[in-house]
Design a protein around this motif. Structure first.
Motif, PDB file in Angstrom:
ATOM      1  N   CYS A  38     -49.711 -23.115-105.023  1.00 27.27           N
ATOM      2  CA  CYS A  38     -48.751 -23.843-104.204  1.00 27.27           C
ATOM      3  C   CYS A  38     -47.339 -23.677-104.766  1.00 27.27           C
ATOM      4  CB  CYS A  38     -49.129 -25.325-104.158  1.00 27.27           C
ATOM      5  SG  CYS A  38     -47.969 -26.355-103.219  1.00 27.27           S
ATOM      6  N   THR A  39     -46.379 -23.414-103.883  1.00 29.13           N
ATOM      7  CA  THR A  39     -44.990 -23.243-104.302  1.00 29.13           C
ATOM      8  C   THR A  39     -44.301 -24.582-104.556  1.00 29.13           C
ATOM      9  OG1 THR A  39     -44.270 -23.176-101.981  1.00 29.13           O
ATOM     10  CG2 THR A  39     -44.772 -21.070-103.044  1.00 29.13           C
ATOM     11  N   VAL A  40     -44.955 -25.696-104.222  1.00 24.56           N
ATOM     12  CA  VAL A  40     -44.347 -27.023-104.381  1.00 24.56           C
ATOM     13  C   VAL A  40     -44.904 -27.733-105.623  1.00 24.56           C
ATOM     14  CG1 VAL A  40     -43.958 -29.277-103.320  1.00 24.56           C
ATOM     15  CG2 VAL A  40     -43.970 -27.192-101.901  1.00 24.56           C
ATOM     16  N   CYS A  41     -46.239 -27.937-105.672  1.00 24.59           N
ATOM     17  CA  CYS A  41     -46.827 -28.713-106.771  1.00 24.59           C
ATOM     18  C   CYS A  41     -47.546 -27.853-107.798  1.00 24.59           C
ATOM     19  CB  CYS A  41     -47.780 -29.777-106.227  1.00 24.59           C
ATOM     20  SG  CYS A  41     -49.327 -29.128-105.543  1.00 24.59           S
ATOM     21  N   GLY A  42     -47.616 -26.558-107.570  1.00 29.05           N
ATOM     22  CA  GLY A  42     -48.231 -25.668-108.544  1.00 29.05           C
ATOM     23  C   GLY A  42     -49.740 -25.668-108.544  1.00 29.05           C
ATOM     24  N   HIS A  43     -50.373 -26.289-107.553  1.00 27.57           N
ATOM     25  CA  HIS A  43     -51.830 -26.328-107.508  1.00 27.57           C
ATOM     26  C   HIS A  43     -52.385 -24.941-107.205  1.00 27.57           C
ATOM     27  CE1 HIS A  43     -55.719 -28.194-107.179  1.00 27.57           C
ATOM     28  NE2 HIS A  43     -55.926 -27.629-106.010  1.00 27.57           N
ATOM     29  N   ASN A  44     -53.468 -24.577-107.889  1.00 27.22           N
ATOM     30  CA  ASN A  44     -54.157 -23.305-107.677  1.00 27.22           C
ATOM     31  C   ASN A  44     -55.511 -23.583-107.048  1.00 27.22           C
ATOM     32  OD1 ASN A  44     -52.487 -21.249-109.638  1.00 27.22           O
ATOM     33  ND2 ASN A  44     -52.622 -23.290-110.547  1.00 27.22           N
ATOM     34  N   PHE A  45     -55.884 -22.790-106.062  1.00 28.02           N
ATOM     35  CA  PHE A  45     -57.142 -23.048-105.376  1.00 28.02           C
ATOM     36  C   PHE A  45     -57.687 -21.756-104.768  1.00 28.02           C
ATOM     37  CE2 PHE A  45     -53.621 -23.628-102.517  1.00 28.02           C
ATOM     38  CZ  PHE A  45     -54.019 -23.094-101.296  1.00 28.02           C
ATOM     39  N   GLN A  46     -59.004 -21.739-104.630  1.00 24.87           N
ATOM     40  CA  GLN A  46     -59.634 -20.619-103.939  1.00 24.87           C
ATOM     41  C   GLN A  46     -59.211 -20.619-102.479  1.00 24.87           C
ATOM     42  OE1 GLN A  46     -63.875 -19.596-103.948  1.00 24.87           O
ATOM     43  NE2 GLN A  46     -64.011 -20.540-105.977  1.00 24.87           N
ATOM     44  N   TYR A  47     -58.958 -19.422-101.969  1.00 22.37           N
ATOM     45  CA  TYR A  47     -58.648 -19.335-100.543  1.00 22.37           C
ATOM     46  C   TYR A  47     -59.461 -18.202 -99.941  1.00 22.37           C
ATOM     47  CZ  TYR A  47     -56.149 -19.321 -96.161  1.00 22.37           C
ATOM     48  OH  TYR A  47     -55.850 -19.396 -94.829  1.00 22.37           O
ATOM     49  N   PRO A 226     -59.763 -27.229-116.583  1.00 23.70           N
ATOM     50  CA  PRO A 226     -58.852 -26.124-116.882  1.00 23.70           C
ATOM     51  C   PRO A 226     -57.452 -26.377-116.323  1.00 23.70           C
ATOM     52  CG  PRO A 226     -60.939 -25.294-116.070  1.00 23.70           C
ATOM     53  CD  PRO A 226     -60.958 -26.775-115.841  1.00 23.70           C
ATOM     54  N   ASN A 227     -56.459 -25.883-117.035  1.00 21.82           N
ATOM     55  CA  ASN A 227     -55.057 -26.097-116.669  1.00 21.82           C
ATOM     56  C   ASN A 227     -54.531 -24.893-115.892  1.00 21.82           C
ATOM     57  OD1 ASN A 227     -52.341 -26.799-116.554  1.00 21.82           O
ATOM     58  ND2 ASN A 227     -51.939 -26.269-118.698  1.00 21.82           N
ATOM     59  N   GLY A 228     -54.230 -25.096-114.615  1.00 25.82           N
ATOM     60  CA  GLY A 228     -53.697 -24.013-113.797  1.00 25.82           C
ATOM     61  C   GLY A 228     -52.327 -23.542-114.225  1.00 25.82           C
ATOM     62  N   PRO A 246     -66.668 -17.573-108.711  1.00 22.94           N
ATOM     63  CA  PRO A 246     -66.203 -18.443-107.620  1.00 22.94           C
ATOM     64  C   PRO A 246     -66.552 -19.923-107.794  1.00 22.94           C
ATOM     65  CG  PRO A 246     -68.297 -17.477-107.035  1.00 22.94           C
ATOM     66  CD  PRO A 246     -67.971 -16.959-108.415  1.00 22.94           C
ATOM     67  N   VAL A 247     -67.112 -20.333-108.943  1.00 22.26           N
ATOM     68  CA  VAL A 247     -67.583 -21.719-109.037  1.00 22.26           C
ATOM     69  C   VAL A 247     -66.464 -22.695-109.379  1.00 22.26           C
ATOM     70  CG1 VAL A 247     -69.941 -21.043-109.567  1.00 22.26           C
ATOM     71  CG2 VAL A 247     -68.336 -21.429-111.441  1.00 22.26           C
ATOM     72  N   HIS A 248     -65.326 -22.193-109.887  1.00 21.35           N
ATOM     73  CA  HIS A 248     -64.144 -23.041-110.038  1.00 21.35           C
ATOM     74  C   HIS A 248     -63.313 -22.918-108.765  1.00 21.35           C
ATOM     75  CE1 HIS A 248     -64.057 -23.380-114.733  1.00 21.35           C
ATOM     76  NE2 HIS A 248     -65.133 -23.904-114.183  1.00 21.35           N
ATOM     77  N   VAL A 249     -63.273 -24.012-108.017  1.00 19.35           N
ATOM     78  CA  VAL A 249     -62.614 -24.002-106.710  1.00 19.35           C
ATOM     79  C   VAL A 249     -61.150 -24.401-106.835  1.00 19.35           C
ATOM     80  CG1 VAL A 249     -62.710 -24.935-104.369  1.00 19.35           C
ATOM     81  CG2 VAL A 249     -64.816 -24.634-105.676  1.00 19.35           C
ATOM     82  N   HIS A 250     -60.853 -25.335-107.728  1.00 20.15           N
ATOM     83  CA  HIS A 250     -59.493 -25.848-107.915  1.00 20.15           C
ATOM     84  C   HIS A 250     -59.087 -25.702-109.376  1.00 20.15           C
ATOM     85  CE1 HIS A 250     -59.202 -27.756-103.925  1.00 20.15           C
ATOM     86  NE2 HIS A 250     -60.488 -28.032-104.090  1.00 20.15           N
ATOM     87  N   LEU A 251     -57.879 -25.215-109.605  1.00 17.50           N
ATOM     88  CA  LEU A 251     -57.284 -25.169-110.937  1.00 17.50           C
ATOM     89  C   LEU A 251     -55.999 -25.994-110.867  1.00 17.50           C
ATOM     90  CD1 LEU A 251     -57.842 -21.401-111.697  1.00 17.50           C
ATOM     91  CD2 LEU A 251     -59.037 -23.313-112.757  1.00 17.50           C
ATOM     92  N   PHE A 252     -56.100 -27.241-111.303  1.00 18.20           N
ATOM     93  CA  PHE A 252     -54.988 -28.175-111.151  1.00 18.20           C
ATOM     94  C   PHE A 252     -53.856 -27.848-112.112  1.00 18.20           C
ATOM     95  CE2 PHE A 252     -58.410 -30.532-109.239  1.00 18.20           C
ATOM     96  CZ  PHE A 252     -57.791 -31.250-108.225  1.00 18.20           C
ATOM     97  N   SER A 253     -52.645 -28.053-111.653  1.00 15.28           N
ATOM     98  CA  SER A 253     -51.478 -28.106-112.528  1.00 15.28           C
ATOM     99  C   SER A 253     -51.276 -29.561-112.938  1.00 15.28           C
ATOM    100  CB  SER A 253     -50.238 -27.599-111.796  1.00 15.28           C
ATOM    101  OG  SER A 253     -49.857 -28.529-110.777  1.00 15.28           O
ATOM    102  N   PRO A 254     -50.509 -29.826-113.991  1.00 15.26           N
ATOM    103  CA  PRO A 254     -50.210 -31.228-114.317  1.00 15.26           C
ATOM    104  C   PRO A 254     -49.614 -31.978-113.131  1.00 15.26           C
ATOM    105  CG  PRO A 254     -49.605 -29.822-116.153  1.00 15.26           C
ATOM    106  CD  PRO A 254     -49.997 -28.906-115.022  1.00 15.26           C
ATOM    107  N   ALA A 255     -48.753 -31.302-112.361  1.00 16.53           N
ATOM    108  CA  ALA A 255     -48.109 -31.967-111.221  1.00 16.53           C
ATOM    109  C   ALA A 255     -49.104 -32.262-110.106  1.00 16.53           C
ATOM    110  CB  ALA A 255     -46.971 -31.097-110.688  1.00 16.53           C
TER     111      ALA A 255
END
Length: 334
Positions: A38-47, A226-228, A246-255
């Protein structure tokens, strides 16, 4: 798969851009998967995102967990269980565990903080007499057993019934299921802990909202994943050990993790990161092996000197604020 130009962040609805394409370097599932950021909150996710947790089940190996029941008698004897002995000294001295049969020695407490590091007291909540604690995604219940030994009324929820049954065979209170089980327990807990589980959940918002509802006022949520935003992700890219597609669906950023918690109603949200050099060395090994891991390989065992040296720049970069491999968040139910 053609890359999307209009992927939307599941956390803040911001525009997301392609970040990396990777194979399954751990379990050997064929194919590739895409991670968007994500360009706003930095969240990483499978697409694209999987529709639900059940859609991920086919990617796990038959023996995803070690199903041996956990030890429930953790009493230190001689040099055995030195870790829990050190932890007991630290907890008695710093976290209100006055009932523990140790002195609470300040030097041993300091040693525990250095030898057993986990920021924000992820695994060492302040004791509440009569308090009830949940480990969400508990496997066969090692942490449930530890917290029961330390004086909590400890329970677990685990989606894999074989793992949950192994814990129940050891006398632990572990239910089979996921957020639907948690949703049926409003106002039950003083502490909910989830370690390296939320990144596997297709709908993390549902978990966060049900965890909020399941906590009592002033209860605490502690999450580790894990830290995105990790420096290691930047360096190793598709070979980063914690990517685990593919088992990690979301890689969160601190934000993004902070935003998700606050959206659910949590207050006093705090985040920190930590890094293990062994994980950095395994990422270096993955990149070095290259095509030999194209169809997946279990990367285990100690890192070689070569890999440890190759990992040194990433290990140093991980010392920057919030750039460690793993992200810890604690938050309070008001």
């Amino acid at each position: 798969m053609a890359r999307s130009s209009n992927a939307t962040c599941p956390i803040c609805r911001g525009v997301a851009r392609h970040r990396v394409t990777a194979r399954d370097h751990l379990y050997g599932n064929p194919g590739t998967w895409e991670i968007y950021r994500c360009t706003v909150c930095g969240h990483n996710f499978q697409y694209p995102l999987p529709p639900d947790d059940a859609a991920l089940a086919r990617f796990y190996p038959d023996q995803y967990y070690a199903f041996a029941p956990p030890a429930t008698d953790l009493t230190p004897r001689g040099l055995r269980r030195r870790g829990i002995w050190l932890l007991m000294h630290r907890l008695k001295r710093t976290a209100g565990y006055d009932h523990l049969p140790v002195r609470g020695d300040p030097l041993l407490s300091l040693a525990a903080a250095r030898v057993l590091p986990r920021p924000l007291d992820m695994d060492a909540p302040r004791f509440r007499p009569g308090g009830r604690l949940l480990d969400f995604g508990c496997g066969s219940g090692d942490h449930v057993a530890r917290m029961a030994f330390l004086g909590w009324t400890a329970e677990g929820i685990e989606i894999d019934d074989t793992a949950a049954a192994a814990g129940r065979a050891a006398g632990l209170d572990i239910a089979t299921g996921s957020t639907e089980v948690l949703a049926a327990r409003p106002g039950r807990y003083d502490e909910i802990r989830s370690s390296h589980s939320l990144e596997h959940v297709a709908d993390p918002r549902a978990f966060m909202e049900t965890a909020f509802a399941a906590l009592r006022p002033d209860g605490r949520l502690a999450v580790d994943l894990p830290n995105g935003d990790a420096a290691a992700f930047e360096r190793w890219g598709p070979h980063w050990l914690y990517l685990t597609l593919p088992v990690h669906v979301h890689l969160f950023s601190p934000a993004s993790l902070t935003r998700l918690a606050r959206d659910a109603g949590f207050e006093d949200v705090r985040v920190a990161t930590y890094t293990r050099w062994k994980a950095q060395a395994r990422s270096a090994r993955l990149r070095r092996l290259g095509p030999r891991t194209a169809d997946g390989a279990v990367i285990d065992g100690p890192g070689t000197r070569r890999d440890l040296i190759a990992a040194l720049p990433a290990r140093l970069a991980a010392a920057a604020p919030l750039k460690g491999d793993c992200l810890v968040m604690v938050a309070r139910h008001p």
